[in-house]
Write a protein that holds these residues in place. Structure first.
Motif, PDB file in Angstrom:
ATOM      1  N   ARG A 132      -0.230  -0.734   8.016  1.00  0.00           N
ATOM      2  CA  ARG A 132       0.710  -1.847   7.875  1.00  0.00           C
ATOM      3  C   ARG A 132       0.026  -3.198   7.931  1.00  0.00           C
ATOM      4  NH1 ARG A 132       5.954   0.206  11.479  1.00  0.00           N
ATOM      5  NH2 ARG A 132       6.485   1.980  10.121  1.00  0.00           N
ATOM      6  N   GLU A 133      -1.030  -3.292   8.787  1.00  0.00           N
ATOM      7  CA  GLU A 133      -1.721  -4.574   8.893  1.00  0.00           C
ATOM      8  C   GLU A 133      -2.460  -4.931   7.603  1.00  0.00           C
ATOM      9  OE1 GLU A 133      -4.327  -1.413  10.927  1.00  0.00           O
ATOM     10  OE2 GLU A 133      -2.196  -1.953  10.796  1.00  0.00           O
ATOM     11  N   LEU A 134      -2.706  -3.924   6.753  1.00  0.00           N
ATOM     12  CA  LEU A 134      -3.346  -4.170   5.460  1.00  0.00           C
ATOM     13  C   LEU A 134      -2.317  -4.345   4.344  1.00  0.00           C
ATOM     14  CD1 LEU A 134      -6.210  -1.511   5.683  1.00  0.00           C
ATOM     15  CD2 LEU A 134      -6.437  -3.989   5.942  1.00  0.00           C
ATOM     16  N   GLY A 135      -1.054  -4.304   4.712  1.00  0.00           N
ATOM     17  CA  GLY A 135       0.002  -4.444   3.709  1.00  0.00           C
ATOM     18  C   GLY A 135       0.171  -3.213   2.843  1.00  0.00           C
ATOM     19  N   ILE A 136      -0.199  -2.057   3.392  1.00  0.00           N
ATOM     20  CA  ILE A 136      -0.117  -0.804   2.645  1.00  0.00           C
ATOM     21  C   ILE A 136       1.236  -0.144   2.884  1.00  0.00           C
ATOM     22  CG2 ILE A 136      -1.080   1.535   2.463  1.00  0.00           C
ATOM     23  CD1 ILE A 136      -3.800   0.286   3.163  1.00  0.00           C
ATOM     24  N   SER A 137       1.855   0.308   1.809  1.00  0.00           N
ATOM     25  CA  SER A 137       3.161   0.956   1.882  1.00  0.00           C
ATOM     26  C   SER A 137       3.004   2.446   2.148  1.00  0.00           C
ATOM     27  CB  SER A 137       3.929   0.746   0.572  1.00  0.00           C
ATOM     28  OG  SER A 137       5.058   1.588   0.506  1.00  0.00           O
ATOM     29  N   GLU A 138       3.489   2.901   3.292  1.00  0.00           N
ATOM     30  CA  GLU A 138       3.451   4.329   3.593  1.00  0.00           C
ATOM     31  C   GLU A 138       4.321   5.107   2.606  1.00  0.00           C
ATOM     32  OE1 GLU A 138       4.240   5.232   7.688  1.00  0.00           O
ATOM     33  OE2 GLU A 138       3.135   3.470   8.406  1.00  0.00           O
ATOM     34  N   GLU A 139       5.397   4.492   2.176  1.00  0.00           N
ATOM     35  CA  GLU A 139       6.283   5.141   1.207  1.00  0.00           C
ATOM     36  C   GLU A 139       5.547   5.403  -0.109  1.00  0.00           C
ATOM     37  OE1 GLU A 139      10.678   4.449  -0.851  1.00  0.00           O
ATOM     38  OE2 GLU A 139       9.579   2.736  -0.039  1.00  0.00           O
ATOM     39  N   ALA A 140       4.764   4.418  -0.566  1.00  0.00           N
ATOM     40  CA  ALA A 140       4.011   4.587  -1.816  1.00  0.00           C
ATOM     41  C   ALA A 140       2.986   5.707  -1.683  1.00  0.00           C
ATOM     42  CB  ALA A 140       3.329   3.278  -2.197  1.00  0.00           C
ATOM     43  N   VAL A 141       2.319   5.773  -0.537  1.00  0.00           N
ATOM     44  CA  VAL A 141       1.355   6.842  -0.289  1.00  0.00           C
ATOM     45  C   VAL A 141       2.045   8.193  -0.353  1.00  0.00           C
ATOM     46  CG1 VAL A 141      -0.152   7.889   1.445  1.00  0.00           C
ATOM     47  CG2 VAL A 141      -0.227   5.412   1.073  1.00  0.00           C
ATOM     48  N   GLU A 142       3.204   8.311   0.275  1.00  0.00           N
ATOM     49  CA  GLU A 142       3.932   9.579   0.293  1.00  0.00           C
ATOM     50  C   GLU A 142       4.408   9.975  -1.101  1.00  0.00           C
ATOM     51  OE1 GLU A 142       4.251  11.781   2.684  1.00  0.00           O
ATOM     52  OE2 GLU A 142       3.038  10.506   4.024  1.00  0.00           O
TER      53      GLU A 142
END
Length: 224
Positions: A2-12
């Protein structure tokens, strides 16, 4: 993440599509790759990994500067995926997912450098019109998609890459996956009909024209 602005939803989403495509034999450890684009970042499968055994920390995340900020080393086809997003965006197509597949029948047509088309199957004509085959371009370089650019710009959702499988685009990566699944099934039906059963029974010209108009209506709905 999250601190890198990465979407967990997109990864999933990438993981889900990778697993499903591996289950269906549409990709393998060395061929095929999957991505989604979210907030300027591209989430893409890594190089040389079994698509059915990927985990969140393996998905490569590439920022707008082309730098990997998360995950394992990205596939060498990142150039192709990035270009596909750019081409579609420049031409007004709403695209958030790209799937490059080496599925059996679509790849066979690409190896023969043949377009996939029919005047006997309404679902093919209304949804795809045809699946064109672009001339060969070296994998891992911009030329593989340079040859296909006119088709993506025109609005085709899937194109064969000469001697190198297929590339599909969708509003989401799941949409792109569904396009590959449907296209592979259609390609198999056309292969059986024309090369095993001896040829197709075409619909009359008025019906063919009607389904082409349906295709154009469906294509128009995909503009942002």
């Amino acid at each position: 993440m999250r601190e890198l602005g990465i979407s967990e939803e997109a990864v999933e989403e990438v993981l889900f599509v990778a697993k499903r495509m591996d289950d269906k034999g549409l990709v393998n450890s060395f061929a095929g790759n999957i991505s989604t684009k979210r907030d300027g970042k591209i989430y893409i499968t890594p190089t040389g990994q079994n698509k059915g055994m990927l985990t969140p920390e393996k998905i490569a995340v590439i920022n707008e500067d082309g730098e990997r900020i998360w995950g394992m080393k990205e596939t060498s086809e990142i150039i192709m995926h990035s270009m596909a997003y750019d081409i579609c965006e420049e031409n007004g197509w709403d695209v958030g997912g790209v799937v490059h597949s080496h599925s059996k029948v679509l790849t066979a047509f690409s190896m023969a450098c043949r377009d996939i088309e029919t005047e006997a199957l309404p679902e093919m004509m209304g949804n795809f019109h045809k699946i064109p085959c672009a001339p060969y371009g070296a994998p891992g370089t911009k030329y593989i998609l340079t040859m296909a650019e006119p088709y993506l710009a025109e609005g085709y959702r899937i194109v064969l890459l000469g001697n190198h499988g297929s590339l599909a685009v969708g509003k989401t990566v799941e949409d792109a996956m569904n396009i590959v699944e449907a296209s592979e099934a259609i390609a198999e039906q056309i292969l059986i009909t024309n090369y095993i059963l001896g040829g197709e029974k075409k619909l009359d010209a008025l019906e063919v024209a009607r389904f082409y108009e349906i295709y154009k209506e469906n294509r128009a709905k995909r503009v942002k």
